[in-house]
Write an enzyme that holds these catalytic residues in place. Structure first.
Site, PDB file in Angstrom:
ATOM      1  CG  HIS A 138      -0.348   0.060   2.520  1.00  0.00           C
ATOM      2  ND1 HIS A 138       0.462  -0.933   3.041  1.00  0.00           N
ATOM      3  CD2 HIS A 138      -0.403   1.027   3.492  1.00  0.00           C
ATOM      4  CE1 HIS A 138       0.865  -0.591   4.253  1.00  0.00           C
ATOM      5  NE2 HIS A 138       0.364   0.600   4.545  1.00  0.00           N
ATOM      6  CG  HIS A 145      -0.277   4.331   4.856  1.00  0.00           C
ATOM      7  ND1 HIS A 145      -1.035   3.467   5.617  1.00  0.00           N
ATOM      8  CD2 HIS A 145      -1.094   5.402   4.584  1.00  0.00           C
ATOM      9  CE1 HIS A 145      -2.246   3.990   5.790  1.00  0.00           C
ATOM     10  NE2 HIS A 145      -2.302   5.154   5.172  1.00  0.00           N
ATOM     11  CG  ASP A 183       4.707   2.873   7.311  1.00  0.00           C
ATOM     12  OD1 ASP A 183       3.779   3.361   6.633  1.00  0.00           O
ATOM     13  OD2 ASP A 183       4.533   1.910   8.090  1.00  0.00           O
ATOM     14  CG  HIS A 184       4.273  -0.025   4.058  1.00  0.00           C
ATOM     15  ND1 HIS A 184       4.308  -1.383   4.300  1.00  0.00           N
ATOM     16  CD2 HIS A 184       3.743   0.531   5.184  1.00  0.00           C
ATOM     17  CE1 HIS A 184       3.818  -1.632   5.510  1.00  0.00           C
ATOM     18  NE2 HIS A 184       3.468  -0.488   6.059  1.00  0.00           N
ATOM     19  CG  HIS A 190      -4.260  -0.509   6.106  1.00  0.00           C
ATOM     20  ND1 HIS A 190      -4.130  -0.532   7.487  1.00  0.00           N
ATOM     21  CD2 HIS A 190      -3.276   0.316   5.658  1.00  0.00           C
ATOM     22  CE1 HIS A 190      -3.116   0.241   7.843  1.00  0.00           C
ATOM     23  NE2 HIS A 190      -2.587   0.778   6.748  1.00  0.00           N
ATOM     24  CG  ASP A 197       0.439  -1.752   7.481  1.00  0.00           C
ATOM     25  OD1 ASP A 197       1.348  -2.606   7.423  1.00  0.00           O
ATOM     26  OD2 ASP A 197       0.634  -0.551   7.721  1.00  0.00           O
ATOM     27  CG  HIS A 220       3.656  -3.117  10.534  1.00  0.00           C
ATOM     28  ND1 HIS A 220       2.700  -2.481  11.307  1.00  0.00           N
ATOM     29  CD2 HIS A 220       3.948  -2.271   9.520  1.00  0.00           C
ATOM     30  CE1 HIS A 220       2.427  -1.299  10.769  1.00  0.00           C
ATOM     31  NE2 HIS A 220       3.173  -1.144   9.684  1.00  0.00           N
TER      32      HIS A 220
END
EC number: 3.1.26.11
Length: 307
Positions: free
Chosen positions: A63, A65, A67-68, A141, A212, A270
């Site tokens: 996805h 976000h 942090d990914h 998510h 996530d 995670h």
């Protein structure tokens, strides 16, 4: 086949854990590496491992976000600077192509290898060749997020050499022809069907890597009969409501998915930065109460996947 966890933290980097990135080393299988997510500083983490950017063949993004994905432009550029010339394909949700193109364009980064970006718009098979296929499903998510199921196709059985030797067939080019399933005539007129001299096929492995997600049915479906399930464990069981509110899972919920799916092994990742030092071991304890074959990933740790 081997996992190398490059980042195992949740949301933001901490002293002990970088943000999300997992390398699946397929060196014996195809001489390449597949990367799952690419958070900030992933390429720096790679420097401490055996992972080689030039060998990265595919990158699967769960996805969008930060942090990914924030480590993706830098890694793509460095792969080129380091002499990478082989094609690379990035898979991810709608928007990943724009993110990459804008980042590379604004920074005037020019990659010198074929770069393809595949945006996933529906569930199903996103990649298949004669060795593997990769399936995806939407998870639960806050934004569109996909989980990946990597299936290794069954491997052809070994040539029954002892059986051939007992029949007086001498090693040589004929062995390869029989291995390929050909029908071969010997000098004495004997006819051998190669398919009759091949052992049973070796079952391929199944790897499930989830992004996530809340506890959901799609996770179980992707993990069905997996040899290894990689599942997020952002929170402890006592924070189940908070996990739900923030579209995440607890370690116990991850274990429940592994149990329901008949997975063989569970690796937790995670992990929230609230679990510093050895406090993360409580997450492991909670998961093992439900699913005993559970491990918890730490940055730079490797996990071989046996055949």
């Amino acid at each position: 086949m081997e996992f190398v966890f490059l980042g195992t933290g949740a949301g933001v980097p901490s002293k002990g854990r970088n943000v999300s990135a997992i390398a699946l080393q397929l060196l014996e299988e195809r001489g390449q590496t597949w990367l799952f997510d690419c958070g900030e500083a992933t390429q720096h983490q790679i420097l401490h491992t055996s992972v080689r950017p030039r060998r990265i063949e595919k990158i699967f993004i769960t996805h969008l976000h930060g942090d990914h994905i924030f480590g993706l432009p830098g890694l793509l550029g460095s792969r080129s600077f380091q002499g990478g010339t082989t094609p690379l394909t990035v898979y991810g949700p709608k928007g990943i192509k724009q993110f990459i193109e804008v980042a590379l364009s604004v920074s005037t980064t020019h990659v010198k290898y074929p770069l393809e970006v595949v945006e996933i718009t529906e569930e199903g098979t996103v990649f298949e060749d004669n060795e593997f296929y990769v399936e995806t499903k939407r998870l639960s998510h806050g934004i569109e997020c996909f989980g990946y199921r990597i299936v290794e196709k069954d491997i052809q059985g070994a040539l029954l050499v002892d059986k051939l030797l007992e029949m007086g067939v001498k090693p040589g080019p004929i062995f390869k022809r029989l291995k390929d399933g050909e029908v071969v005539e010997l000098e004495d007129g004997t006819i051998l069907n190669g398919n009759e001299f091949i052992g049973p096929p070796q079952k391929g492995r199944i790897i499930t890597i989830l992004g996530d997600t809340r506890y959901c049915e799609a996770s179980r479906e992707l993990a069905q009969d997996a040899d290894v399930l990689v599942h997020e464990a952002t929170f402890a069981a006592e924070d189940e409501q908070q996990a739900h509110d923030y579209f995440h899972s607890t370690s116990k919920q991850a274990a429940s998915i592994a149990l329901q799916a008949n997975a063989k092994r569970l690796i937790l990742t995670h992990i929230s930065s609230r679990y510093q030092g050895d406090t993360y071991k409580e997450l492991l304890k909670e998961a093992r109460e439900l699913f005993s074959n559970t491990e918890i990933a730490t940055d730079l740790k490797s996990f071989p996947v046996e055949k």
